[in-house]
Write a protein that holds these residues in place. Structure first.
Motif, PDB file in Angstrom:
ATOM      1  N   SER A   1     -27.067  28.663  -9.065  1.00 52.35           N
ATOM      2  CA  SER A   1     -27.052  29.072  -7.650  1.00 52.35           C
ATOM      3  C   SER A   1     -28.001  28.178  -6.858  1.00 52.35           C
ATOM      4  O   SER A   1     -29.047  27.767  -7.362  1.00 52.35           O
ATOM      5  CB  SER A   1     -27.461  30.536  -7.505  1.00 52.35           C
ATOM      6  OG  SER A   1     -28.796  30.722  -7.920  1.00 52.35           O
ATOM      7  N   THR A   2     -27.618  27.839  -5.623  1.00 55.05           N
ATOM      8  CA  THR A   2     -28.437  26.973  -4.770  1.00 55.05           C
ATOM      9  C   THR A   2     -28.675  27.671  -3.428  1.00 55.05           C
ATOM     10  O   THR A   2     -28.129  27.242  -2.391  1.00 55.05           O
ATOM     11  CB  THR A   2     -27.751  25.614  -4.551  1.00 55.05           C
ATOM     12  OG1 THR A   2     -26.432  25.852  -4.006  1.00 55.05           O
ATOM     13  CG2 THR A   2     -27.617  24.849  -5.857  1.00 55.05           C
ATOM     14  N   PRO A   3     -29.466  28.748  -3.421  1.00 57.61           N
ATOM     15  CA  PRO A   3     -29.701  29.483  -2.168  1.00 57.61           C
ATOM     16  C   PRO A   3     -30.594  28.692  -1.213  1.00 57.61           C
ATOM     17  O   PRO A   3     -31.242  27.724  -1.604  1.00 57.61           O
ATOM     18  CB  PRO A   3     -30.399  30.744  -2.652  1.00 57.61           C
ATOM     19  CG  PRO A   3     -31.101  30.332  -3.906  1.00 57.61           C
ATOM     20  CD  PRO A   3     -30.220  29.319  -4.553  1.00 57.61           C
ATOM     21  N   THR A   4     -30.604  29.103   0.023  1.00 60.11           N
ATOM     22  CA  THR A   4     -31.469  28.490   1.038  1.00 60.11           C
ATOM     23  C   THR A   4     -32.281  29.572   1.717  1.00 60.11           C
ATOM     24  O   THR A   4     -31.882  30.750   1.768  1.00 60.11           O
ATOM     25  CB  THR A   4     -30.636  27.743   2.102  1.00 60.11           C
ATOM     26  OG1 THR A   4     -29.688  28.646   2.674  1.00 60.11           O
ATOM     27  CG2 THR A   4     -29.896  26.570   1.466  1.00 60.11           C
TER      28      THR A   4
ATOM     29  N   VAL B   1     -22.539  34.815  -5.806  1.00 55.15           N
ATOM     30  CA  VAL B   1     -22.977  33.413  -5.717  1.00 55.15           C
ATOM     31  C   VAL B   1     -21.781  32.490  -5.534  1.00 55.15           C
ATOM     32  O   VAL B   1     -21.785  31.589  -4.686  1.00 55.15           O
ATOM     33  CB  VAL B   1     -23.780  33.028  -6.975  1.00 55.15           C
ATOM     34  CG1 VAL B   1     -24.072  31.528  -6.972  1.00 55.15           C
ATOM     35  CG2 VAL B   1     -25.066  33.829  -7.062  1.00 55.15           C
TER      36      VAL B   1
ATOM     37  N   SER C   1     -20.201  32.753  -2.071  1.00 52.88           N
ATOM     38  CA  SER C   1     -21.013  32.155  -1.003  1.00 52.88           C
ATOM     39  C   SER C   1     -20.824  30.644  -0.937  1.00 52.88           C
ATOM     40  O   SER C   1     -21.122  30.009   0.081  1.00 52.88           O
ATOM     41  CB  SER C   1     -22.488  32.487  -1.223  1.00 52.88           C
ATOM     42  OG  SER C   1     -23.001  31.790  -2.355  1.00 52.88           O
ATOM     43  N   GLY C   2     -20.358  30.053  -2.022  1.00 49.48           N
ATOM     44  CA  GLY C   2     -20.161  28.613  -2.048  1.00 49.48           C
ATOM     45  C   GLY C   2     -21.416  27.822  -2.310  1.00 49.48           C
ATOM     46  O   GLY C   2     -21.380  26.571  -2.311  1.00 49.48           O
ATOM     47  N   LYS C   3     -22.550  28.506  -2.583  1.00 49.26           N
ATOM     48  CA  LYS C   3     -23.824  27.815  -2.806  1.00 49.26           C
ATOM     49  C   LYS C   3     -24.134  27.799  -4.298  1.00 49.26           C
ATOM     50  O   LYS C   3     -24.873  28.631  -4.826  1.00 49.26           O
ATOM     51  CB  LYS C   3     -24.945  28.516  -2.025  1.00 49.26           C
ATOM     52  CG  LYS C   3     -24.737  28.486  -0.507  1.00 49.26           C
ATOM     53  CD  LYS C   3     -25.839  29.226   0.220  1.00 49.26           C
ATOM     54  CE  LYS C   3     -25.612  29.188   1.731  1.00 49.26           C
ATOM     55  NZ  LYS C   3     -26.687  29.898   2.495  1.00 49.26           N
ATOM     56  N   PHE C   4     -23.538  26.829  -4.955  1.00 54.63           N
ATOM     57  CA  PHE C   4     -23.721  26.728  -6.417  1.00 54.63           C
ATOM     58  C   PHE C   4     -23.380  25.309  -6.876  1.00 54.63           C
ATOM     59  O   PHE C   4     -22.782  24.518  -6.122  1.00 54.63           O
ATOM     60  CB  PHE C   4     -22.824  27.739  -7.130  1.00 54.63           C
ATOM     61  CG  PHE C   4     -21.364  27.469  -6.936  1.00 54.63           C
ATOM     62  CD1 PHE C   4     -20.659  26.611  -7.783  1.00 54.63           C
ATOM     63  CD2 PHE C   4     -20.661  28.054  -5.879  1.00 54.63           C
ATOM     64  CE1 PHE C   4     -19.315  26.343  -7.581  1.00 54.63           C
ATOM     65  CE2 PHE C   4     -19.319  27.791  -5.687  1.00 54.63           C
ATOM     66  CZ  PHE C   4     -18.627  26.928  -6.534  1.00 54.63           C
TER      67      PHE C   4
ATOM     68  N   GLN D   1     -19.771  19.625  -6.195  1.00 58.86           N
ATOM     69  CA  GLN D   1     -20.213  20.821  -6.915  1.00 58.86           C
ATOM     70  C   GLN D   1     -19.800  20.791  -8.383  1.00 58.86           C
ATOM     71  O   GLN D   1     -20.242  21.636  -9.161  1.00 58.86           O
ATOM     72  CB  GLN D   1     -19.639  22.083  -6.252  1.00 58.86           C
ATOM     73  CG  GLN D   1     -20.216  22.364  -4.868  1.00 58.86           C
ATOM     74  CD  GLN D   1     -19.638  23.631  -4.262  1.00 58.86           C
ATOM     75  OE1 GLN D   1     -18.425  23.729  -4.061  1.00 58.86           O
ATOM     76  NE2 GLN D   1     -20.502  24.588  -3.961  1.00 58.86           N
TER      77      GLN D   1
ATOM     78  N   ALA E   1     -33.230  24.504   0.511  1.00 56.67           N
ATOM     79  CA  ALA E   1     -32.804  25.000  -0.795  1.00 56.67           C
ATOM     80  C   ALA E   1     -33.989  25.593  -1.530  1.00 56.67           C
ATOM     81  O   ALA E   1     -35.117  25.077  -1.473  1.00 56.67           O
ATOM     82  CB  ALA E   1     -32.198  23.872  -1.612  1.00 56.67           C
TER      83      ALA E   1
END
Length: 243
Positions: A182-185, A230, A233-236, A166, A191
């Motif tokens: 941010s890398t949402p799914t 964000v 959530s750990g998605k970044f 990351q 992704a």
């Protein structure tokens, strides 16, 4: 008549001896009296010639010794000279302006590989801020100081716990501008396109045993409410801004 002839013959026989005697005298006079072939050159013994060269050798040796001593003195002045520099008297956090109690003067041997702040720059150092967490006992260097405040008025400091993958491979440094992507799914776990948030690195912590590195970043008030979820959530991804 016969007797007279015999005496003349005897005298004639004696003539060669007289001639031999003359030759002997000639050689004797030539060698002894200098009336012959002339004086021969007088060559001094080898030991005498060697003694005549010794003063030059001694002078050369003295010159070499003097040159070596001078070179050693110059080397000592360059590498062994002690100078007064500034060191940290106590820990100073990133972004904090230095004050008188933070610094102390120490004497060190001058080393071309070091670039400490000289004690003569004490007043100037008190007008600057720390670019990273400074530890007590460390020599103060120019790279540790900045005139700019990393955290601007109104900004918030947000801790970002990033795992390996990351963060960029390049080591982040305080004051560096980064983008947090941010890398949402979606429902299927794929992704999707996220948002980008501008931030400034305040400090970089040590990597934990699980590979996590906490990076403190300064963000604007308008972004803190959106960026905080964000990060949690750990998605970044942390991306270095274009240079």
């Amino acid at each position: 008549m016969e007797n007279h002839t015999t005496q003349q013959g005897t005298a004639g026989t004696a003539a060669p001896w007289a001639g031999s005697a003359g030759t002997g005298n000639g050689n004797g006079n030539g060698n002894g009296n200098g009336a012959g072939t002339g004086p021969a050159a007088v060559v001094p013994p080898k030991a005498l010639r060697a003694r005549r060269r010794r003063p030059a050798v001694i002078l050369l040796s003295i010159a070499l010794i003097a040159a070596g001593a001078l070179g050693g003195a110059v080397l000592y002045q360059r590498t062994g000279q002690r100078v007064a520099v500034l060191a940290l008297a106590k820990d100073v956090p990133t972004g904090q302006q230095l004050n008188a109690s933070d610094l102390k003067e120490v004497q060190i041997s001058l080393d071309p590989g070091l670039s400490p702040v000289g004690a003569s720059s004490y007043d100037k150092a008190l007008t600057m801020r720390a670019t990273a967490d400074l530890k007590a006992g460390s020599l103060l260097t120019k790279s540790m100081l900045t005139h700019q405040a990393i955290v601007q008025p109104g900004q918030h400091v947000l801790p970002v716990a990033a795992k390996q993958g990351q963060l960029p491979a390049e080591q982040l440094s305080p004051g560096q501008s980064v983008m947090i992507e941010s890398t949402p799914t979606n429902a299927n776990g794929d992704a999707t396109t996220g948002k980008s948030y501008t931030a400034t690195v305040v400090s970089v912590g040590q990597k934990d045993t699980d590979g996590t590195t906490v990076v403190d970043v300064a963000v604007d008030p308008a972004s803190i409410d959106q960026l905080a979820p964000v990060v949690s959530s750990g998605k970044f991804l942390v991306v270095i801004s274009g240079r």
